[in-house]
Design an enzyme around this catalytic site. Structure first.
Site, PDB file in Angstrom:
ATOM      1  N   GLY A  52      29.195  56.613 -35.135  1.00 27.40           N
ATOM      2  CA  GLY A  52      28.989  55.265 -35.642  1.00 27.40           C
ATOM      3  C   GLY A  52      28.728  55.178 -37.131  1.00 27.40           C
ATOM      4  O   GLY A  52      28.103  54.223 -37.600  1.00 27.40           O
ATOM      5  N   SER A  53      29.248  56.133 -37.915  1.00 25.05           N
ATOM      6  CA  SER A  53      29.016  56.025 -39.362  1.00 25.05           C
ATOM      7  C   SER A  53      29.769  54.823 -39.945  1.00 25.05           C
ATOM      8  O   SER A  53      29.293  54.193 -40.900  1.00 25.05           O
ATOM      9  CB  SER A  53      29.390  57.317 -40.085  1.00 25.05           C
ATOM     10  OG  SER A  53      30.770  57.549 -40.052  1.00 25.05           O
ATOM     11  N   ASN A  54      30.913  54.483 -39.371  1.00 17.00           N
ATOM     12  CA  ASN A  54      31.621  53.283 -39.845  1.00 17.00           C
ATOM     13  C   ASN A  54      30.900  52.008 -39.418  1.00 17.00           C
ATOM     14  O   ASN A  54      30.844  51.037 -40.186  1.00 17.00           O
ATOM     15  CB  ASN A  54      33.068  53.286 -39.332  1.00 17.00           C
ATOM     16  CG  ASN A  54      33.945  54.193 -40.153  1.00 17.00           C
ATOM     17  OD1 ASN A  54      34.323  53.854 -41.274  1.00 17.00           O
ATOM     18  ND2 ASN A  54      34.234  55.372 -39.639  1.00 17.00           N
TER      19      ASN A  54
ATOM     20  N   HIS B 189      41.828  54.324 -39.027  1.00 19.13           N
ATOM     21  CA  HIS B 189      42.394  55.614 -38.617  1.00 19.13           C
ATOM     22  C   HIS B 189      42.357  56.578 -39.809  1.00 19.13           C
ATOM     23  O   HIS B 189      42.782  56.207 -40.913  1.00 19.13           O
ATOM     24  CB  HIS B 189      43.833  55.418 -38.126  1.00 19.13           C
ATOM     25  CG  HIS B 189      44.422  56.690 -37.602  1.00 19.13           C
ATOM     26  ND1 HIS B 189      44.120  57.169 -36.341  1.00 19.13           N
ATOM     27  CD2 HIS B 189      45.253  57.590 -38.162  1.00 19.13           C
ATOM     28  CE1 HIS B 189      44.753  58.323 -36.163  1.00 19.13           C
ATOM     29  NE2 HIS B 189      45.453  58.606 -37.249  1.00 19.13           N
TER      30      HIS B 189
ATOM     31  N   MET C  12      37.235  55.473 -28.554  1.00 11.10           N
ATOM     32  CA  MET C  12      38.121  56.546 -28.080  1.00 11.10           C
ATOM     33  C   MET C  12      38.815  56.227 -26.751  1.00 11.10           C
ATOM     34  O   MET C  12      39.151  57.141 -26.010  1.00 11.10           O
ATOM     35  CB  MET C  12      37.320  57.851 -27.960  1.00 11.10           C
ATOM     36  CG  MET C  12      36.695  58.315 -29.258  1.00 11.10           C
ATOM     37  SD  MET C  12      37.902  58.559 -30.575  1.00 11.10           S
ATOM     38  CE  MET C  12      38.646  60.087 -30.016  1.00 11.10           C
ATOM     39  N   ARG C  13      39.030  54.969 -26.467  1.00 18.35           N
ATOM     40  CA  ARG C  13      39.693  54.629 -25.200  1.00 18.35           C
ATOM     41  C   ARG C  13      41.031  53.942 -25.448  1.00 18.35           C
ATOM     42  O   ARG C  13      41.184  53.180 -26.411  1.00 18.35           O
ATOM     43  CB  ARG C  13      38.804  53.709 -24.367  1.00 18.35           C
ATOM     44  CG  ARG C  13      37.434  54.275 -24.112  1.00 18.35           C
ATOM     45  CD  ARG C  13      36.899  53.844 -22.790  1.00 18.35           C
ATOM     46  NE  ARG C  13      37.562  54.532 -21.691  1.00 18.35           N
ATOM     47  CZ  ARG C  13      37.251  55.758 -21.265  1.00 18.35           C
ATOM     48  NH1 ARG C  13      36.292  56.438 -21.836  1.00 18.35           N
ATOM     49  NH2 ARG C  13      37.898  56.299 -20.254  1.00 18.35           N
TER      50      ARG C  13
ATOM     51  N   ASN D 286      41.884  48.368 -36.475  1.00 16.43           N
ATOM     52  CA  ASN D 286      41.421  49.733 -36.204  1.00 16.43           C
ATOM     53  C   ASN D 286      41.403  50.507 -37.510  1.00 16.43           C
ATOM     54  O   ASN D 286      42.249  50.280 -38.383  1.00 16.43           O
ATOM     55  CB  ASN D 286      42.394  50.410 -35.229  1.00 16.43           C
ATOM     56  CG  ASN D 286      42.014  51.849 -34.917  1.00 16.43           C
ATOM     57  OD1 ASN D 286      40.838  52.136 -34.601  1.00 16.43           O
ATOM     58  ND2 ASN D 286      42.959  52.761 -34.994  1.00 16.43           N
TER      59      ASN D 286
HETATM   60  C1  GRF Z   1      36.550  57.773 -37.978  1.00 17.17           C
HETATM   61  O1  GRF Z   1      37.092  58.877 -38.657  1.00 17.17           O
HETATM   62  C2  GRF Z   1      37.618  56.758 -37.676  1.00 17.17           C
HETATM   63  O2  GRF Z   1      38.624  56.696 -38.628  1.00 17.17           O
HETATM   64  C3  GRF Z   1      38.171  57.276 -36.367  1.00 17.17           C
HETATM   65  O3  GRF Z   1      37.056  57.752 -35.670  1.00 17.17           O
HETATM   66  C4  GRF Z   1      36.056  58.180 -36.580  1.00 17.17           C
HETATM   67  C5  GRF Z   1      34.767  57.510 -36.214  1.00 17.17           C
HETATM   68  O4  GRF Z   1      33.687  58.015 -36.929  1.00 17.17           O
HETATM   69  N1  GRF Z   1      38.920  56.240 -35.693  1.00 17.17           N
HETATM   70  P1  GRF Z   1      32.285  57.264 -36.866  1.00 17.17           P
HETATM   71  O5  GRF Z   1      31.864  57.207 -35.392  1.00 17.17           O
HETATM   72  O6  GRF Z   1      32.452  55.894 -37.449  1.00 17.17           O
HETATM   73  O7  GRF Z   1      31.343  58.110 -37.655  1.00 17.17           O
END
Ligand code: GRF
Length: 217
Positions: free
Chosen positions: A27-29, A124, A105-106, A122
């Site tokens: 969940g860093s994003n 990526h 991841m689904r 999304n």
């Molecule tokens: C990120 O690299 C994003 O681009 C990919 O999954 C990763 C998620 O990382 N889809 P986080 O859980 O947000 O740290």
């Protein structure tokens, strides 16, 4: 204007654009979005976190940030469509304007994709259409490309195949390791994702078949 009036005004504006973040892991994003909102760099309300792994670190981050969470266990449902139908209800109940997939991841089905096409993005960690799917950073590293990067795109029914909204390159330097490359990519993600959400929130992004136009860029 007094402080209270300012705060009320800001809440009224933020309430008018509600996002849901879907994530499965660290969940860093998600955190980057929370931080951008807290710093008033991004004028949205995070109305919901959707997570398919109730034990994931992102759930704790949401709790700390005071964000509602819908955490579910896919195995407890008869089908993908069954849990997605429940997710759609949760989104509708909260009047969500935009879904942000950030490490979710689904595989998605039409139950979710169809009603939210053009309102679901999304992030990526590669320059699509190169290296779609899982382990994109590793794929690029193993392939030996000199430049990879980050893509934010609308979600369609395919694998990382929807119309591209924004991309940023990340060069792979001689001295890089897989870990340093991953760190560089995540740093770009944490800037690009809130920025792109802000563009959509500002009404500057329009979708015309596969071509995405950004007003003023
Ligand atoms: C990120 O690299 C994003 O681009 C990919 O999954 C990763 C998620 O990382 N889809 P986080 O859980 O947000 O740290």
């Amino acid at each position: 204007m007094r402080a209270g009036e300012q705060r009320n005004g800001a809440e009224r504006v933020a309430d008018s654009f509600r996002i849901a973040v879907f994530a499965s892991g660290t969940g860093s994003n998600f955190q980057a979005i929370v931080d951008a909102v807290a710093a008033k760099k991004l004028d949205v309300t995070i109305g919901l976190l959707v997570c398919d792994r109730p034990q994931a670190a992102v759930v704790e981050r949401a709790e700390k940030a005071g964000v509602d969470t819908f955490a579910f266990r896919p195995k407890e449902y008869a089908s993908r469509e069954a849990y997605e139908a429940e997710i759609v209800q949760e989104l509708e109940r909260r009047g969500i304007d935009l879904i942000v997939l950030a490490g979710y991841m689904r595989i998605l089905t039409e139950t979710l994709v169809a009603p939210y096409y053009g309102r679901m993005i999304n992030i990526h960690p590669s320059l699509l259409p190169s290296f779609p799917g899982i382990r994109a950073i590793e794929q690029a590293w193993e392939h030996g490309v000199k430049t990879t990067g980050v893509t934010v795109h609308y979600v369609d029914g395919g694998l990382d195949s929807g119309p591209i909204i924004a991309q940023r390159p990340v060069d792979i330097r001689e001295e890089d390791t897989l870990d340093s490359l991953a760190a560089a990519i995540h740093a770009v993600e944490h800037e690009l994702l809130p920025h792109t959400i802000g563009l959509i929130r500002a009404g500057r992004v329009s979708l015309d078949d596969r071509r995405v136009r950004i007003a003023g860029e």
